[in-house]
Design a protein around this motif. Structure first.
Motif, PDB file in Angstrom:
ATOM      1  N   LEU A  25      29.275  48.513  37.861  1.00 42.92           N
ATOM      2  CA  LEU A  25      27.859  49.161  37.635  1.00 42.92           C
ATOM      3  C   LEU A  25      28.270  49.355  36.353  1.00 42.92           C
ATOM      4  O   LEU A  25      29.195  49.528  35.500  1.00 42.92           O
ATOM      5  N   SER A  26      26.718  49.223  35.293  1.00 36.74           N
ATOM      6  CA  SER A  26      27.244  50.381  33.706  1.00 36.74           C
ATOM      7  C   SER A  26      26.242  51.262  34.358  1.00 36.74           C
ATOM      8  O   SER A  26      24.329  50.623  34.323  1.00 36.74           O
ATOM      9  N   ILE A  27      25.940  52.486  33.231  1.00 35.49           N
ATOM     10  CA  ILE A  27      25.100  53.980  33.282  1.00 35.49           C
ATOM     11  C   ILE A  27      25.665  53.185  31.835  1.00 35.49           C
ATOM     12  O   ILE A  27      25.775  53.102  31.009  1.00 35.49           O
ATOM     13  N   ARG A  28      23.561  53.493  30.944  1.00 34.93           N
ATOM     14  CA  ARG A  28      23.235  53.843  30.142  1.00 34.93           C
ATOM     15  C   ARG A  28      23.705  55.526  29.338  1.00 34.93           C
ATOM     16  O   ARG A  28      22.546  56.105  29.266  1.00 34.93           O
ATOM     17  N   LYS A  29      25.135  55.560  29.712  1.00 32.65           N
ATOM     18  CA  LYS A  29      25.228  56.418  28.992  1.00 32.65           C
ATOM     19  C   LYS A  29      26.254  56.856  28.912  1.00 32.65           C
ATOM     20  O   LYS A  29      28.245  55.869  29.360  1.00 32.65           O
ATOM     21  N   VAL A  56      34.798  53.373  28.985  1.00 35.22           N
ATOM     22  CA  VAL A  56      33.160  53.660  27.945  1.00 35.22           C
ATOM     23  C   VAL A  56      33.245  52.600  27.416  1.00 35.22           C
ATOM     24  O   VAL A  56      34.249  52.357  26.654  1.00 35.22           O
ATOM     25  N   GLU A  57      32.647  51.384  27.360  1.00 36.99           N
ATOM     26  CA  GLU A  57      32.225  50.007  26.238  1.00 36.99           C
ATOM     27  C   GLU A  57      30.617  50.767  25.259  1.00 36.99           C
ATOM     28  O   GLU A  57      29.971  50.279  26.421  1.00 36.99           O
ATOM     29  N   ASN A  58      30.934  50.352  24.178  1.00 42.28           N
ATOM     30  CA  ASN A  58      29.743  49.892  23.854  1.00 42.28           C
ATOM     31  C   ASN A  58      28.452  51.326  23.752  1.00 42.28           C
ATOM     32  O   ASN A  58      27.511  50.825  24.063  1.00 42.28           O
ATOM     33  N   GLY A  59      28.443  52.547  23.873  1.00 42.46           N
ATOM     34  CA  GLY A  59      27.491  53.258  24.822  1.00 42.46           C
ATOM     35  C   GLY A  59      27.335  53.158  26.083  1.00 42.46           C
ATOM     36  O   GLY A  59      26.592  54.344  26.425  1.00 42.46           O
ATOM     37  N   ARG A  60      28.248  52.668  26.519  1.00 44.13           N
ATOM     38  CA  ARG A  60      28.275  52.352  28.220  1.00 44.13           C
ATOM     39  C   ARG A  60      28.264  53.392  28.815  1.00 44.13           C
ATOM     40  O   ARG A  60      29.939  52.922  28.802  1.00 44.13           O
ATOM     41  N   THR A  61      28.607  53.264  30.310  1.00 43.89           N
ATOM     42  CA  THR A  61      30.035  54.399  30.884  1.00 43.89           C
ATOM     43  C   THR A  61      29.645  53.134  32.523  1.00 43.89           C
ATOM     44  O   THR A  61      29.028  52.228  32.886  1.00 43.89           O
ATOM     45  N   VAL A  62      31.331  52.292  32.424  1.00 40.85           N
ATOM     46  CA  VAL A  62      31.015  50.813  33.386  1.00 40.85           C
ATOM     47  C   VAL A  62      32.504  51.239  34.694  1.00 40.85           C
ATOM     48  O   VAL A  62      33.468  51.869  34.864  1.00 40.85           O
ATOM     49  N   LEU A  63      31.644  51.250  35.222  1.00 37.13           N
ATOM     50  CA  LEU A  63      32.119  51.465  37.294  1.00 37.13           C
ATOM     51  C   LEU A  63      32.946  50.740  37.522  1.00 37.13           C
ATOM     52  O   LEU A  63      32.468  49.481  37.788  1.00 37.13           O
ATOM     53  N   GLY A  64      33.996  50.180  37.952  1.00 37.25           N
ATOM     54  CA  GLY A  64      34.411  49.258  38.462  1.00 37.25           C
ATOM     55  C   GLY A  64      34.324  49.394  39.692  1.00 37.25           C
ATOM     56  O   GLY A  64      34.042  49.709  40.263  1.00 37.25           O
ATOM     57  N   MET A  65      34.610  47.847  40.650  1.00 36.88           N
ATOM     58  CA  MET A  65      34.631  47.545  41.221  1.00 36.88           C
ATOM     59  C   MET A  65      34.753  48.795  42.996  1.00 36.88           C
ATOM     60  O   MET A  65      36.411  48.467  42.532  1.00 36.88           O
ATOM     61  N   HIS A  66      34.707  48.677  44.180  1.00 36.82           N
ATOM     62  CA  HIS A  66      35.122  49.815  45.178  1.00 36.82           C
ATOM     63  C   HIS A  66      35.618  48.322  45.784  1.00 36.82           C
ATOM     64  O   HIS A  66      35.063  47.621  46.208  1.00 36.82           O
ATOM     65  N   PRO A  67      36.200  49.275  46.713  1.00 39.57           N
ATOM     66  CA  PRO A  67      37.188  48.333  47.751  1.00 39.57           C
ATOM     67  C   PRO A  67      36.893  47.891  49.313  1.00 39.57           C
ATOM     68  O   PRO A  67      37.145  46.780  49.833  1.00 39.57           O
ATOM     69  N   PHE A  68      35.752  48.886  49.644  1.00 36.08           N
ATOM     70  CA  PHE A  68      34.704  48.442  51.105  1.00 36.08           C
ATOM     71  C   PHE A  68      34.443  47.492  50.831  1.00 36.08           C
ATOM     72  O   PHE A  68      33.750  46.914  49.573  1.00 36.08           O
ATOM     73  N   GLN A  69      34.020  46.883  52.224  1.00 33.09           N
ATOM     74  CA  GLN A  69      33.121  45.263  52.077  1.00 33.09           C
ATOM     75  C   GLN A  69      32.017  46.208  52.494  1.00 33.09           C
ATOM     76  O   GLN A  69      30.877  44.984  52.440  1.00 33.09           O
ATOM     77  N   LYS A  70      31.590  47.305  52.691  1.00 34.26           N
ATOM     78  CA  LYS A  70      29.683  47.414  53.131  1.00 34.26           C
ATOM     79  C   LYS A  70      29.257  48.705  51.850  1.00 34.26           C
ATOM     80  O   LYS A  70      29.789  48.665  50.752  1.00 34.26           O
ATOM     81  N   ASP A  71      28.401  49.391  52.669  1.00 33.05           N
ATOM     82  CA  ASP A  71      27.531  49.871  51.144  1.00 33.05           C
ATOM     83  C   ASP A  71      27.652  51.059  51.037  1.00 33.05           C
ATOM     84  O   ASP A  71      28.918  51.930  51.869  1.00 33.05           O
ATOM     85  N   VAL A  72      28.010  51.789  49.757  1.00 35.62           N
ATOM     86  CA  VAL A  72      29.057  53.223  50.257  1.00 35.62           C
ATOM     87  C   VAL A  72      27.749  54.105  48.909  1.00 35.62           C
ATOM     88  O   VAL A  72      26.750  53.774  48.407  1.00 35.62           O
TER      89      VAL A  72
END
Length: 426
Positions: free
Chosen positions: A374-378, A402-418
């Motif tokens: 996920l990429s968050i514009r903050k 934080v990359e280029n003014g964005r916060t990037v969240l990595g993948m989580h390890p679960f196979q369904k919704d979180v």
């Protein structure tokens, strides 16, 4: 007994001055179909699962299952057509007993005054008009409801599954709402409206305390879970909102389409609504509980919508999605979340299925149906992020950068919704 109130933030409820999460269960057919012994077991189980509100129809649910109870609010010769001029006091005595049992267990009640098939000019009465209530009986009947049930401090749901597309429908519901406002001025009032509908007549707006909408049981159109609260936020004054009838667990798709809504579907509908502005609560439904299907009774034909057959209530009461809804309440209550403001504009991912809201205290809540970056514009340089597995309750830390003014969240390890919970370090 305490009375439910709207929080000063106009987004949630309070009870005895403390935050109250409206976790409702639709048990529409309770007063006509359920025995005392069954009701006792039902209340015990729903209490264990974390529910706080019971939504019940004060009239016989038109698409309920068969029952031996033979309890009706009015005199009737055939159990179907009512004499609206004669009360059946046995019905009200039994209903009050059930209400007393529920409130003693700590439940709040949300009682529907007038389901749509009793009102002319609605989609329901156009389908079947055998029991349309005479106009002159609306006020006496509504007065009767308040007289019988006001001691339990219920929420009064003036309409049931209705539309307001004709002057007749608006007039009937206006009389009922006016009567409840007069006879029970301190109670909370609202309207339960049909699937995918977002019209509230202007003359009702200043007399209802919160909004109910319905994302419903159509396989196509489940995006109503987030589109309807978006619409309400745009069109109407700010008030608490609840998805009062999302897709029910194991309900067959409407219009006789083949398939049933699963545990994951009902979770998605709930979180999509909550993070899109309807954060006051959410209502659950199990196919077999709302209409109370008994093992030794024929299955109901289910008017109009064309759903597949229900499960016996004993099985439906144990569907796993009920525990998932209890987890919703526990997460938001434990984290002391008082208000959630939709914030999808901060997400760069190109899908509306991912829903995001902020709590105003440096926390971000994101519903993620499938694992992805996920990429968050903050910029959130020192944030922490964790993923809550919504099926099993497991937690996992999630990497962030934080990359280029964005916060990037990595993948989580679960196979369904979180649910991703991101917190700024302050």
């Amino acid at each position: 007994m305490s009375r439910l109130e709207v929080d000063q933030n106009q987004s949630n409820f309070v009870l005895d001055g403390k935050p109250f999460f409206y976790l409702g269960d639709t048990v529409w057919s309770a007063f006509t179909n359920i025995t005392t012994e069954e009701w006792e077991y039902y209340l015990k189980k729903r209490k264990e699962q974390g529910f706080t509100v019971l939504q019940i129809n004060t009239m016989p649910q038109w698409d309920r299952c068969a029952s031996n109870q033979k309890l009706y609010p009015f005199a009737t010769k055939d159990g179907y057509t009512f004499d609206f001029t004669r009360w059946d006091e046995r019905y009200y005595e039994n209903a009050r007993k059930m209400c007393r049992m529920a409130v003693e267990k700590g439940f709040q009640l949300a009682l529907v005054v007038l389901w749509l098939n009793h009102v002319p000019g609605t989609w329901g009465s156009r389908m079947i008009d055998d029991n349309v209530m005479p106009r002159e009986m609306i006020r006496p009947y509504t007065e009767k409801i308040v007289e019988e049930f006001d001691e339990f401090h219920p929420v009064y749901v003036i309409s049931g599954d209705t539309d307001f597309d004709t002057p007749q429908a608006v007039e009937y519901y206006n009389i009922a709402l006016e009567t409840v406002c007069e006879k029970s001025p301190l109670s909370l009032k609202t309207m339960h409206i049909k699937r995918g509908y977002d019209l509230i007549p202007e003359e009702f707006l200043d007399r209802i305390d919160f909004y109910m909408f319905q994302s419903g049981h159509n396989k196509e159109g489940q995006d109503m879970a987030y589109k309807l609260p978006e619409s309400f936020r745009e069109k109407y004054p700010e008030k608490p909102m609840i998805n009062a009838e999302p897709c029910y667990e194991q309900m067959g798709y409407s219009r006789k389409a083949y398939g049933r809504f699963q545990q994951e579907d009902v979770r998605k509908a709930a979180w999509s609504s909550i993070l899109s502005g309807a954060c006051a609560g959410v209502t659950y439904g199990a196919h077999g509980v709302w209409n109370w299907q008994k093992i030794n009774k024929p299955q109901n034909p289910v008017l109009g919508e064309g759903f597949d057959a229900p499960f016996p209530w004993q099985e439906a009461l144990q569907f796993p999605g009920a525990w998932d809804y209890g987890l919703i309440r526990r997460i938001l209550t434990d984290l002391r979340v008082r208000k959630l403001v939709p914030a999808n504009e901060l997400l760069e991912n190109d899908t509306e299925e991912i829903r995001m809201a902020v709590s105003g205290d440096g926390r971000y809540f994101i519903y993620l149906p499938y694992s992805t970056r996920l990429s968050i514009r903050k910029e959130l340089p020192d944030c922490t992020a964790r993923a809550v597995d919504l099926e099993n309750g497991r937690n996992a830390d999630v990497e962030s950068s934080v990359e280029n003014g964005r916060t990037v969240l990595g993948m989580h390890p679960f196979q369904k919704d979180v649910l991703l919970i991101v917190e700024e370090m302050r």
